[in-house]
Design a protein around this motif. Sequence first.
Motif, PDB file in Angstrom:
ATOM      1  N   GLY A 174       0.947  -1.186   0.057  1.00 34.74           N
ATOM      2  CA  GLY A 174       0.075   0.102  -0.110  1.00 34.74           C
ATOM      3  C   GLY A 174       0.670   1.118   0.117  1.00 34.74           C
ATOM      4  N   ASN A 175       2.093   1.436  -0.477  1.00 31.84           N
ATOM      5  CA  ASN A 175       3.105   2.274  -0.142  1.00 31.84           C
ATOM      6  C   ASN A 175       3.468   2.866  -1.763  1.00 31.84           C
ATOM      7  OD1 ASN A 175       3.655   2.359   2.448  1.00 31.84           O
ATOM      8  ND2 ASN A 175       4.393   0.321   1.676  1.00 31.84           N
ATOM      9  N   VAL A 176       3.542   3.991  -2.088  1.00 35.08           N
ATOM     10  CA  VAL A 176       3.917   4.614  -3.500  1.00 35.08           C
ATOM     11  C   VAL A 176       5.591   4.608  -3.460  1.00 35.08           C
ATOM     12  CG1 VAL A 176       3.722   6.386  -4.956  1.00 35.08           C
ATOM     13  CG2 VAL A 176       1.722   5.894  -3.617  1.00 35.08           C
ATOM     14  N   PHE A 177       5.988   3.954  -4.575  1.00 33.63           N
ATOM     15  CA  PHE A 177       7.458   4.177  -4.912  1.00 33.63           C
ATOM     16  C   PHE A 177       7.589   5.208  -5.960  1.00 33.63           C
ATOM     17  CE2 PHE A 177       9.888   0.881  -2.026  1.00 33.63           C
ATOM     18  CZ  PHE A 177       8.694   0.261  -1.573  1.00 33.63           C
ATOM     19  N   ALA A 178       8.241   6.189  -5.715  1.00 32.13           N
ATOM     20  CA  ALA A 178       8.535   7.255  -6.698  1.00 32.13           C
ATOM     21  C   ALA A 178       9.708   7.219  -7.134  1.00 32.13           C
ATOM     22  CB  ALA A 178       7.910   8.530  -6.233  1.00 32.13           C
ATOM     23  N   SER A 179       9.980   6.874  -8.513  1.00 30.86           N
ATOM     24  CA  SER A 179      11.469   6.627  -8.623  1.00 30.86           C
ATOM     25  C   SER A 179      11.762   7.323 -10.072  1.00 30.86           C
ATOM     26  CB  SER A 179      11.695   5.248  -9.125  1.00 30.86           C
ATOM     27  OG  SER A 179      12.941   4.848  -9.717  1.00 30.86           O
ATOM     28  N   ASN A 180      13.081   7.717 -10.241  1.00 26.88           N
ATOM     29  CA  ASN A 180      13.624   8.218 -11.515  1.00 26.88           C
ATOM     30  C   ASN A 180      13.473   7.091 -12.542  1.00 26.88           C
ATOM     31  OD1 ASN A 180      15.673   7.148 -10.452  1.00 26.88           O
ATOM     32  ND2 ASN A 180      17.111   7.853 -11.910  1.00 26.88           N
ATOM     33  N   HIS A 181      13.421   7.423 -13.899  1.00 27.36           N
ATOM     34  CA  HIS A 181      13.091   6.184 -14.775  1.00 27.36           C
ATOM     35  C   HIS A 181      14.397   6.358 -15.750  1.00 27.36           C
ATOM     36  CE1 HIS A 181      11.155   3.218 -16.812  1.00 27.36           C
ATOM     37  NE2 HIS A 181      10.138   3.967 -17.429  1.00 27.36           N
ATOM     38  N   ARG A 182      15.178   4.923 -15.676  1.00 31.43           N
ATOM     39  CA  ARG A 182      16.114   5.073 -16.562  1.00 31.43           C
ATOM     40  C   ARG A 182      15.926   3.776 -17.651  1.00 31.43           C
ATOM     41  NH1 ARG A 182      21.204   6.482 -15.960  1.00 31.43           N
ATOM     42  NH2 ARG A 182      20.979   6.223 -18.200  1.00 31.43           N
ATOM     43  N   SER A 183      15.176   2.968 -17.343  1.00 31.29           N
ATOM     44  CA  SER A 183      15.155   1.653 -18.024  1.00 31.29           C
ATOM     45  C   SER A 183      13.838   0.867 -17.977  1.00 31.29           C
ATOM     46  CB  SER A 183      16.267   0.697 -17.953  1.00 31.29           C
ATOM     47  OG  SER A 183      16.261  -0.034 -16.737  1.00 31.29           O
ATOM     48  N   TYR A 184      13.664  -0.222 -18.545  1.00 33.70           N
ATOM     49  CA  TYR A 184      12.510  -1.054 -18.385  1.00 33.70           C
ATOM     50  C   TYR A 184      12.552  -2.187 -17.287  1.00 33.70           C
ATOM     51  CZ  TYR A 184      10.302   0.705 -22.846  1.00 33.70           C
ATOM     52  OH  TYR A 184       9.985   1.447 -23.864  1.00 33.70           O
ATOM     53  N   GLN A 185      13.817  -2.063 -16.996  1.00 32.09           N
ATOM     54  CA  GLN A 185      14.295  -2.974 -15.704  1.00 32.09           C
ATOM     55  C   GLN A 185      13.994  -2.512 -14.599  1.00 32.09           C
ATOM     56  OE1 GLN A 185      15.377  -5.906 -16.275  1.00 32.09           O
ATOM     57  NE2 GLN A 185      16.219  -5.803 -18.232  1.00 32.09           N
ATOM     58  N   ASP A 186      13.441  -0.946 -14.353  1.00 31.70           N
ATOM     59  CA  ASP A 186      13.247  -0.233 -13.242  1.00 31.70           C
ATOM     60  C   ASP A 186      12.234  -0.895 -12.170  1.00 31.70           C
ATOM     61  OD1 ASP A 186      15.237   1.476 -14.352  1.00 31.70           O
ATOM     62  OD2 ASP A 186      13.896   2.967 -14.529  1.00 31.70           O
ATOM     63  N   PRO A 187      11.098  -1.309 -12.699  1.00 29.63           N
ATOM     64  CA  PRO A 187      10.143  -2.026 -11.948  1.00 29.63           C
ATOM     65  C   PRO A 187      10.888  -3.055 -11.222  1.00 29.63           C
ATOM     66  CG  PRO A 187       9.081  -1.405 -13.933  1.00 29.63           C
ATOM     67  CD  PRO A 187      10.538  -1.156 -14.138  1.00 29.63           C
ATOM     68  N   VAL A 188      11.652  -3.915 -11.790  1.00 28.50           N
ATOM     69  CA  VAL A 188      12.261  -5.102 -11.408  1.00 28.50           C
ATOM     70  C   VAL A 188      13.487  -4.634 -10.000  1.00 28.50           C
ATOM     71  CG1 VAL A 188      13.391  -7.372 -11.646  1.00 28.50           C
ATOM     72  CG2 VAL A 188      12.007  -6.394 -13.371  1.00 28.50           C
ATOM     73  N   PHE A 189      14.240  -3.529 -10.649  1.00 26.66           N
ATOM     74  CA  PHE A 189      15.278  -3.293  -9.745  1.00 26.66           C
ATOM     75  C   PHE A 189      14.556  -2.661  -8.331  1.00 26.66           C
ATOM     76  CE2 PHE A 189      18.188  -1.944 -13.415  1.00 26.66           C
ATOM     77  CZ  PHE A 189      18.747  -2.935 -13.424  1.00 26.66           C
ATOM     78  N   ILE A 190      13.329  -2.048  -8.477  1.00 30.02           N
ATOM     79  CA  ILE A 190      12.733  -1.638  -7.311  1.00 30.02           C
ATOM     80  C   ILE A 190      12.141  -2.574  -6.465  1.00 30.02           C
ATOM     81  CG2 ILE A 190      10.937  -0.265  -6.385  1.00 30.02           C
ATOM     82  CD1 ILE A 190      11.450   1.449  -8.877  1.00 30.02           C
ATOM     83  N   ALA A 191      11.445  -3.756  -7.174  1.00 24.12           N
ATOM     84  CA  ALA A 191      10.944  -4.678  -6.539  1.00 24.12           C
ATOM     85  C   ALA A 191      11.893  -5.598  -5.682  1.00 24.12           C
ATOM     86  CB  ALA A 191      10.416  -5.751  -7.677  1.00 24.12           C
ATOM     87  N   ILE A 192      12.976  -5.730  -6.145  1.00 19.11           N
ATOM     88  CA  ILE A 192      14.023  -6.892  -5.363  1.00 19.11           C
ATOM     89  C   ILE A 192      13.985  -6.672  -3.852  1.00 19.11           C
ATOM     90  CG2 ILE A 192      16.440  -7.459  -5.053  1.00 19.11           C
ATOM     91  CD1 ILE A 192      16.729  -7.412  -8.140  1.00 19.11           C
ATOM     92  N   HIS A 193      13.841  -5.387  -3.453  1.00 17.60           N
ATOM     93  CA  HIS A 193      13.801  -5.392  -1.751  1.00 17.60           C
ATOM     94  C   HIS A 193      12.310  -4.920  -1.368  1.00 17.60           C
ATOM     95  CE1 HIS A 193      17.750  -6.221  -0.797  1.00 17.60           C
ATOM     96  NE2 HIS A 193      18.053  -5.806  -1.909  1.00 17.60           N
ATOM     97  N   THR A 194      11.274  -5.040  -2.044  1.00 18.95           N
ATOM     98  CA  THR A 194       9.701  -4.837  -1.586  1.00 18.95           C
ATOM     99  C   THR A 194       9.338  -6.157  -1.347  1.00 18.95           C
ATOM    100  OG1 THR A 194       8.799  -4.876  -3.629  1.00 18.95           O
ATOM    101  CG2 THR A 194       9.710  -2.517  -3.082  1.00 18.95           C
ATOM    102  N   ARG A 195       8.650  -6.435  -0.149  1.00 20.70           N
ATOM    103  CA  ARG A 195       8.356  -7.538   0.422  1.00 20.70           C
ATOM    104  C   ARG A 195       6.988  -7.927  -0.141  1.00 20.70           C
ATOM    105  NH1 ARG A 195      10.681  -8.112   6.365  1.00 20.70           N
ATOM    106  NH2 ARG A 195      12.382  -7.099   6.008  1.00 20.70           N
ATOM    107  N   VAL A 196       6.321  -7.079  -0.810  1.00 24.24           N
ATOM    108  CA  VAL A 196       4.898  -7.239  -1.294  1.00 24.24           C
ATOM    109  C   VAL A 196       4.937  -6.575  -2.683  1.00 24.24           C
ATOM    110  CG1 VAL A 196       2.489  -6.136  -1.044  1.00 24.24           C
ATOM    111  CG2 VAL A 196       3.758  -6.625   0.964  1.00 24.24           C
TER     112      VAL A 196
END
Length: 447
Positions: free
Chosen positions: A281-303
Amino acid sequence: MGINVALDGPSGAGKSTIAKMAAAKLGFVYVDTGAMYRTIAYSVIRDGIDPADSEKVKAALSGIKIELKNEGTQQVFLNGENVSDLIRTPEISMGASKVSAVPEVRAFLLDLQKDIAKANDIIMDGRDIGTVVLPDAQVKIFLTASAEERANRRFKELQEKGDPSTYEEVLADINQRDYNDTHREIAPLRQAEDAVLVDSSALTLEETADEIIKVIKEKTGKKKERRSRELMPVRPISKSRHYSRIKLVFYTILRYIVMGLYHLYYNIHYEGVENVPKDGGNVFASNHRSYQDPVFIAIHTRVPLSYMAKEELFEQNVLFKRLIIFFGAFPVTRGKGDTAVIDTSIEKLEMGRNLVIFPEGTRSKDGKVGPGKTGVALIAAVAQTKIVPVGIIFEGRLGFRKKVTVRYGEPVLPAEIGVTGTDPKSLKKLKTKIMEDITNLVEGNVN
Ligand code: DC
């Protein structure tokens, strides 16, 4: 009595989307009367009654209680059960068209509709609002579009949901519903004499909404304009809704496998992992470099995460489409202030997912953080949930053993910086804070 806007028209003319957009801009309550007919259809079909069997439908009415509640978006309750999503299937659409021809059904809903209109400034959409329900409405609009155009739009929507219906089936369905709705004896669909006709065949959603807002303003004067300052009502999401345990176990296994693979393939470093909330239920607001970004971010999110992806990605092959949907993608049309996307985002947060947003909207080739769009602030302000800023840093293009740094910043709660509403000033403040945090993470100006 408040201001009443009656919006009628055939199925698939875009009434509900347009009415929602106009209501949000003008600060009116949106009332979807089609949802009431759908709820009756849903109830009888669930009880094994043929919706065309008027005697049985009539008899079933005494066991049906319908309530509309505004929980940010309009929600429909059948005897206390939220059926808002269950009533949006082709079967229920056709059933609603059938039960709506039963005079007792119409009488049953009429008082409810009139009562809601008395108490509020409303935009009510349906088939007989200008002619029967609110004959004295200050504004009456008849919104239509050609059957082919309506079928085309509906077909696209169904395809996105993975529905197998063909275009021909959708068109036949629309023609059948038009016929039912205009030929029934009681309260048939027709344009009220004093209604303004708007044909949306050649207009985009935005253009249609603008046209309708213009008509409403012309008819009611400017006095309601001030209220448009709140873009959407604030609706704090419920943090008690956790993500399903089984899905979490599955996700965690998958996440560790991906983590291993990514650490092997890239030279990847994580910083600020302690800032990642353990819940969803949290928002992750990121700069955008590549199509891999959601995966990079997801690696440490438990949900699991959800993220907006541009519409074109959903037009690739079916396998790719299913894959990105499985990993949480949902479509967004770029450049459109699409309230449906905002609603979907809030729904995802409500479901307990985390939501990744790239406020720049597009990938940055040189790694510099570009200007942010307001959508991220609007979503976070409506949901009143934590925003975790993220910086993704690498030079040049991604490739084997490329050094990649992912920094999670300290989460911000909108209310902590005084943002408790969705007026433009609050949104600007929140957006500025988010973009500053992201920029600091990317540029390494963090402790
Ligand atoms: O707008 P909709 O597609 O959700 O409506 C479902 C059905 O309900 C539609 O086929 C006609 C009927 N309806 C009606 O007869 N009168 C209304 N005011 C609204 C809907």
